[in-house]
Design a protein around this motif. Structure first.
Motif, PDB file in Angstrom:
ATOM      1  N   LEU A   1       1.097  29.516 -33.803  1.00 35.31           N
ATOM      2  CA  LEU A   1       1.467  30.124 -32.217  1.00 35.31           C
ATOM      3  C   LEU A   1       2.795  29.406 -31.753  1.00 35.31           C
ATOM      4  O   LEU A   1       2.832  28.300 -31.438  1.00 35.31           O
ATOM      5  CB  LEU A   1       0.330  29.966 -31.472  1.00 35.31           C
ATOM      6  N   CYS A   2       3.826  30.145 -31.597  1.00 36.48           N
ATOM      7  CA  CYS A   2       5.257  29.904 -31.063  1.00 36.48           C
ATOM      8  C   CYS A   2       5.590  30.798 -29.947  1.00 36.48           C
ATOM      9  O   CYS A   2       6.796  30.745 -29.715  1.00 36.48           O
ATOM     10  CB  CYS A   2       6.186  29.679 -32.150  1.00 36.48           C
ATOM     11  N   LEU A   3       4.552  31.643 -29.290  1.00 39.38           N
ATOM     12  CA  LEU A   3       4.804  32.750 -28.204  1.00 39.38           C
ATOM     13  C   LEU A   3       4.247  31.999 -27.138  1.00 39.38           C
ATOM     14  O   LEU A   3       3.348  31.347 -26.910  1.00 39.38           O
ATOM     15  CB  LEU A   3       4.115  33.965 -28.847  1.00 39.38           C
ATOM     16  N   PRO A   4       4.417  32.523 -25.679  1.00 41.62           N
ATOM     17  CA  PRO A   4       4.319  32.247 -24.644  1.00 41.62           C
ATOM     18  C   PRO A   4       2.580  32.388 -24.539  1.00 41.62           C
ATOM     19  O   PRO A   4       2.306  33.682 -24.845  1.00 41.62           O
ATOM     20  CB  PRO A   4       4.996  32.973 -23.509  1.00 41.62           C
ATOM     21  N   GLY A   5       1.944  31.721 -23.930  1.00 39.12           N
ATOM     22  CA  GLY A   5       0.392  32.023 -23.710  1.00 39.12           C
ATOM     23  C   GLY A   5       0.062  32.888 -22.387  1.00 39.12           C
ATOM     24  O   GLY A   5      -0.919  33.057 -22.285  1.00 39.12           O
ATOM     25  N   ASN A   6       1.256  33.038 -21.808  1.00 37.84           N
ATOM     26  CA  ASN A   6       1.023  34.036 -20.685  1.00 37.84           C
ATOM     27  C   ASN A   6       1.016  35.377 -20.834  1.00 37.84           C
ATOM     28  O   ASN A   6       0.819  36.118 -19.774  1.00 37.84           O
ATOM     29  CB  ASN A   6       1.674  33.659 -19.275  1.00 37.84           C
ATOM     30  N   TYR A   7       1.439  35.985 -22.130  1.00 33.56           N
ATOM     31  CA  TYR A   7       1.590  37.224 -22.362  1.00 33.56           C
ATOM     32  C   TYR A   7       0.489  37.668 -23.488  1.00 33.56           C
ATOM     33  O   TYR A   7       0.131  36.732 -24.203  1.00 33.56           O
ATOM     34  CB  TYR A   7       3.178  37.471 -22.858  1.00 33.56           C
TER      35      TYR A   7
ATOM     36  N   HIS B   1      -0.345  27.241 -20.120  1.00 31.69           N
ATOM     37  CA  HIS B   1      -0.719  28.760 -20.141  1.00 31.69           C
ATOM     38  C   HIS B   1      -1.942  28.929 -21.343  1.00 31.69           C
ATOM     39  O   HIS B   1      -2.919  29.843 -21.259  1.00 31.69           O
ATOM     40  CB  HIS B   1       0.430  29.562 -20.651  1.00 31.69           C
ATOM     41  N   ASN B   2      -1.557  28.311 -22.383  1.00 30.79           N
ATOM     42  CA  ASN B   2      -2.711  28.364 -23.549  1.00 30.79           C
ATOM     43  C   ASN B   2      -4.121  27.679 -23.114  1.00 30.79           C
ATOM     44  O   ASN B   2      -5.086  28.432 -23.386  1.00 30.79           O
ATOM     45  CB  ASN B   2      -2.349  27.193 -24.709  1.00 30.79           C
ATOM     46  N   VAL B   3      -3.954  26.572 -22.365  1.00 31.57           N
ATOM     47  CA  VAL B   3      -5.346  26.084 -22.078  1.00 31.57           C
ATOM     48  C   VAL B   3      -5.981  26.811 -20.954  1.00 31.57           C
ATOM     49  O   VAL B   3      -7.318  27.042 -20.934  1.00 31.57           O
ATOM     50  CB  VAL B   3      -4.949  24.511 -21.449  1.00 31.57           C
ATOM     51  N   ASP B   4      -4.980  27.542 -20.035  1.00 33.62           N
ATOM     52  CA  ASP B   4      -5.598  28.442 -19.045  1.00 33.62           C
ATOM     53  C   ASP B   4      -6.298  29.523 -19.555  1.00 33.62           C
ATOM     54  O   ASP B   4      -7.338  29.882 -19.107  1.00 33.62           O
ATOM     55  CB  ASP B   4      -4.608  28.757 -18.058  1.00 33.62           C
TER      56      ASP B   4
ATOM     57  N   SER C   1      -0.550  43.602 -13.415  1.00 31.89           N
ATOM     58  CA  SER C   1      -1.614  42.698 -13.995  1.00 31.89           C
ATOM     59  C   SER C   1      -2.647  44.050 -14.158  1.00 31.89           C
ATOM     60  O   SER C   1      -2.859  44.792 -13.480  1.00 31.89           O
ATOM     61  CB  SER C   1      -1.973  41.832 -12.973  1.00 31.89           C
ATOM     62  N   ILE C   2      -3.422  43.993 -15.495  1.00 31.11           N
ATOM     63  CA  ILE C   2      -4.313  44.949 -15.920  1.00 31.11           C
ATOM     64  C   ILE C   2      -5.474  43.911 -16.277  1.00 31.11           C
ATOM     65  O   ILE C   2      -5.478  42.815 -16.700  1.00 31.11           O
ATOM     66  CB  ILE C   2      -3.750  45.758 -17.043  1.00 31.11           C
ATOM     67  N   LYS C   3      -6.803  44.528 -16.251  1.00 26.38           N
ATOM     68  CA  LYS C   3      -7.933  43.885 -16.863  1.00 26.38           C
ATOM     69  C   LYS C   3      -8.114  44.457 -18.129  1.00 26.38           C
ATOM     70  O   LYS C   3      -8.092  45.704 -18.384  1.00 26.38           O
ATOM     71  CB  LYS C   3      -9.026  43.920 -15.952  1.00 26.38           C
ATOM     72  N   LEU C   4      -8.434  43.298 -19.167  1.00 21.08           N
ATOM     73  CA  LEU C   4      -8.915  43.963 -20.513  1.00 21.08           C
ATOM     74  C   LEU C   4     -10.241  43.307 -20.886  1.00 21.08           C
ATOM     75  O   LEU C   4     -10.433  42.099 -20.445  1.00 21.08           O
ATOM     76  CB  LEU C   4      -8.075  43.237 -21.447  1.00 21.08           C
ATOM     77  N   LYS C   5     -11.143  43.923 -21.250  1.00 19.27           N
ATOM     78  CA  LYS C   5     -12.629  43.591 -21.862  1.00 19.27           C
ATOM     79  C   LYS C   5     -12.407  42.667 -22.881  1.00 19.27           C
ATOM     80  O   LYS C   5     -11.727  42.756 -23.738  1.00 19.27           O
ATOM     81  CB  LYS C   5     -13.447  44.803 -22.006  1.00 19.27           C
TER      82      LYS C   5
ATOM     83  N   THR D   1      -7.588  38.810 -17.166  1.00 20.96           N
ATOM     84  CA  THR D   1      -6.213  39.475 -16.439  1.00 20.96           C
ATOM     85  C   THR D   1      -5.025  39.427 -17.160  1.00 20.96           C
ATOM     86  O   THR D   1      -5.038  37.995 -17.568  1.00 20.96           O
ATOM     87  CB  THR D   1      -6.289  39.139 -15.025  1.00 20.96           C
ATOM     88  N   VAL D   2      -4.140  40.310 -17.571  1.00 20.97           N
ATOM     89  CA  VAL D   2      -3.053  39.850 -18.274  1.00 20.97           C
ATOM     90  C   VAL D   2      -1.951  40.879 -17.634  1.00 20.97           C
ATOM     91  O   VAL D   2      -2.164  41.912 -17.096  1.00 20.97           O
ATOM     92  CB  VAL D   2      -3.202  40.368 -19.789  1.00 20.97           C
ATOM     93  N   LYS D   3      -0.652  40.187 -17.911  1.00 22.56           N
ATOM     94  CA  LYS D   3       0.443  41.020 -17.284  1.00 22.56           C
ATOM     95  C   LYS D   3       1.080  42.041 -18.244  1.00 22.56           C
ATOM     96  O   LYS D   3       1.177  41.445 -19.576  1.00 22.56           O
ATOM     97  CB  LYS D   3       1.404  39.907 -16.595  1.00 22.56           C
ATOM     98  N   THR D   4       1.411  43.076 -17.862  1.00 15.37           N
ATOM     99  CA  THR D   4       2.291  43.776 -18.783  1.00 15.37           C
ATOM    100  C   THR D   4       3.723  43.461 -19.040  1.00 15.37           C
ATOM    101  O   THR D   4       4.247  42.670 -18.073  1.00 15.37           O
ATOM    102  CB  THR D   4       2.279  45.438 -18.626  1.00 15.37           C
ATOM    103  N   SER D   5       4.539  43.893 -20.139  1.00 14.43           N
ATOM    104  CA  SER D   5       5.779  43.300 -20.277  1.00 14.43           C
ATOM    105  C   SER D   5       6.912  43.476 -19.191  1.00 14.43           C
ATOM    106  O   SER D   5       7.746  42.837 -18.824  1.00 14.43           O
ATOM    107  CB  SER D   5       6.294  43.581 -21.601  1.00 14.43           C
ATOM    108  N   GLY D   6       6.712  44.819 -18.570  1.00 15.55           N
ATOM    109  CA  GLY D   6       7.619  45.465 -17.646  1.00 15.55           C
ATOM    110  C   GLY D   6       8.857  45.978 -18.220  1.00 15.55           C
ATOM    111  O   GLY D   6       9.792  46.428 -17.621  1.00 15.55           O
ATOM    112  N   SER D   7       8.831  46.135 -19.485  1.00 12.43           N
ATOM    113  CA  SER D   7      10.003  46.833 -20.251  1.00 12.43           C
ATOM    114  C   SER D   7      10.133  48.535 -19.970  1.00 12.43           C
ATOM    115  O   SER D   7      11.305  48.827 -20.098  1.00 12.43           O
ATOM    116  CB  SER D   7       9.656  46.610 -21.640  1.00 12.43           C
TER     117      SER D   7
END
Length: 350
Positions: A94-100, A37-40, A65-69, A53-59
């Motif tokens: 960095l000890c958090l997931p790279g996909n959020y 996830h970090n490399v991607d 998925s939304i686009k951020l400049k 493109t990034v995913k919201t948490s869903g809380s």
């Protein structure tokens, strides 16, 4: 518009500077599965396109998925660096997931501020193996460290905690630590946090302070509005009920979409939860149940086995007292660790 390209030429990881991106990063780390996830994301950040493109948490709803400049990401990183006085070549953990967004932004801050990034496989209990100038963690990660090796947190100079509210246990346990610890407020749409609240030390506060170049207000519901920023996003109206001190400081009270309307009395579940937290050992939350007479009434879901002992609600006023008590083995959580109130209630109330 900010030129994000000038910040994506190189990155420093564990003391080594990597140029020729993303090739050199892929060559070095692509075979380490947990780093995918970090490399991607590094590949995405250095690509020619001007957004990610990034995913919201869903809380608070279905994850999307939304686009951020990329200019928004860079501005957010600069704001954090200025607020926390982060300097070039300082170490970041960095000890958090790279996909959020939280994990992605630690990588962006490394690019933009010239930090030296040390990463570790994300887990519920990070292993702090050396001294770090800066780190970001979830409340669950911090709590697990506090319970197993509290002094290890002193190896981090500045720590931000985000992704969920900081509970009473964490708040009490961190008061004697040397680490400067902040709770963050933000959302995916603003590229992580827009405000920080100091949790310990002489300058600790009950109020969040927005980062530089950001101004806030409230709407008719007393919900936070992002009036002005350098984040290149349109004015954002949130569902977060706040007490506004001025255009720079606010106290978070709860979510408008959680409000219980009981016979015309508006009850904020999060304020009830704050009162009860010192007295309830297990995780829990307050929610609304339907009632013919009052429309809605408060109820409580407690994580754990059902107990014959009724919780003591004497600290609450008569409108706040839960009319029903439900138990569930495990509260349902999102991938990012937040309690999913909607799905948990759906499991209980069929």
């Amino acid at each position: 518009m900010m030129n994000w390209n000038k910040f994506s030429n190189q990155i420093k990881i564990e003391g080594k500077v990597y140029n020729n991106l993303p090739h050199n990063i892929e060559t070095k780390f692509a075979k380490v599965n947990w780093l995918n996830h970090n490399v991607d994301f590094i590949k995405e950040f250095v690509s020619p396109q001007d957004f990610i493109t990034v995913k919201t948490s869903g809380s608070t709803g279905i994850p999307k998925s939304i686009k951020l400049k990329k200019s928004t990401l860079v501005a957010s990183a600069l704001n954090t660096g200025e607020f926390l006085d982060l300097k070039k070549d300082q170490s970041a953990f960095l000890c958090l997931p790279g996909n959020y967004i939280a994990g992605k932004m630690m990588i962006v801050r490394t690019f933009v501020l010239g930090l030296d990034l040390y990463w570790q496989k994300p887990g519920s209990r990070p292993d702090i193996e050396r001294d770090y100038d800066f780190a970001a963690m979830t409340p669950m990660q911090v709590e697990n460290i506090l319970k197993t090796d509290k002094s290890a947190l002193n190896r981090i100079k500045k720590l931000i905690i985000g992704g969920a509210s900081v509970n009473e246990y964490i708040h009490n346990e961190i008061q004697d630590l040397e680490t400067q610890i902040y709770e963050s407020y933000g959302m995916t749409e603003t590229a992580s946090h827009i405000a920080l609240k100091k949790l310990n030390g002489k300058d600790k506060s009950d109020y969040f302070t927005v980062l530089n170049k950001i101004e806030i207000g409230i709407d008719l519901r007393s919900c936070l509005v992002l009036n002005k920023s350098n984040l290149h996003v349109k004015n954002i109206v949130t569902n977060d009920i706040v007490e506004l001190k001025d255009s720079k400081q606010f106290k978070w009270l709860g979510r408008a979409d959680n409000i219980i309307n009981s016979g015309g009395v508006k009850i904020i579940p999060e304020l009830i939860e704050k009162k009860l937290k010192p007295f309830l050992k297990n995780e829990f939350f307050i929610f609304a149940i339907e009632d013919e007479k009052y429309g809605q009434l408060p109820a409580i879901i407690i994580e754990g086995k059902k107990s014959d002992k009724i919780p003591d609600f004497s600290i609450l006023n008569r409108f706040e007292i839960p009319r029903k008590v439900f138990y569930i083995d495990k509260l349902i959580r999102t991938d990012s660790g937040k309690v999913d109130r909607r799905r948990t209630v759906g499991r209980i109330i069929v």
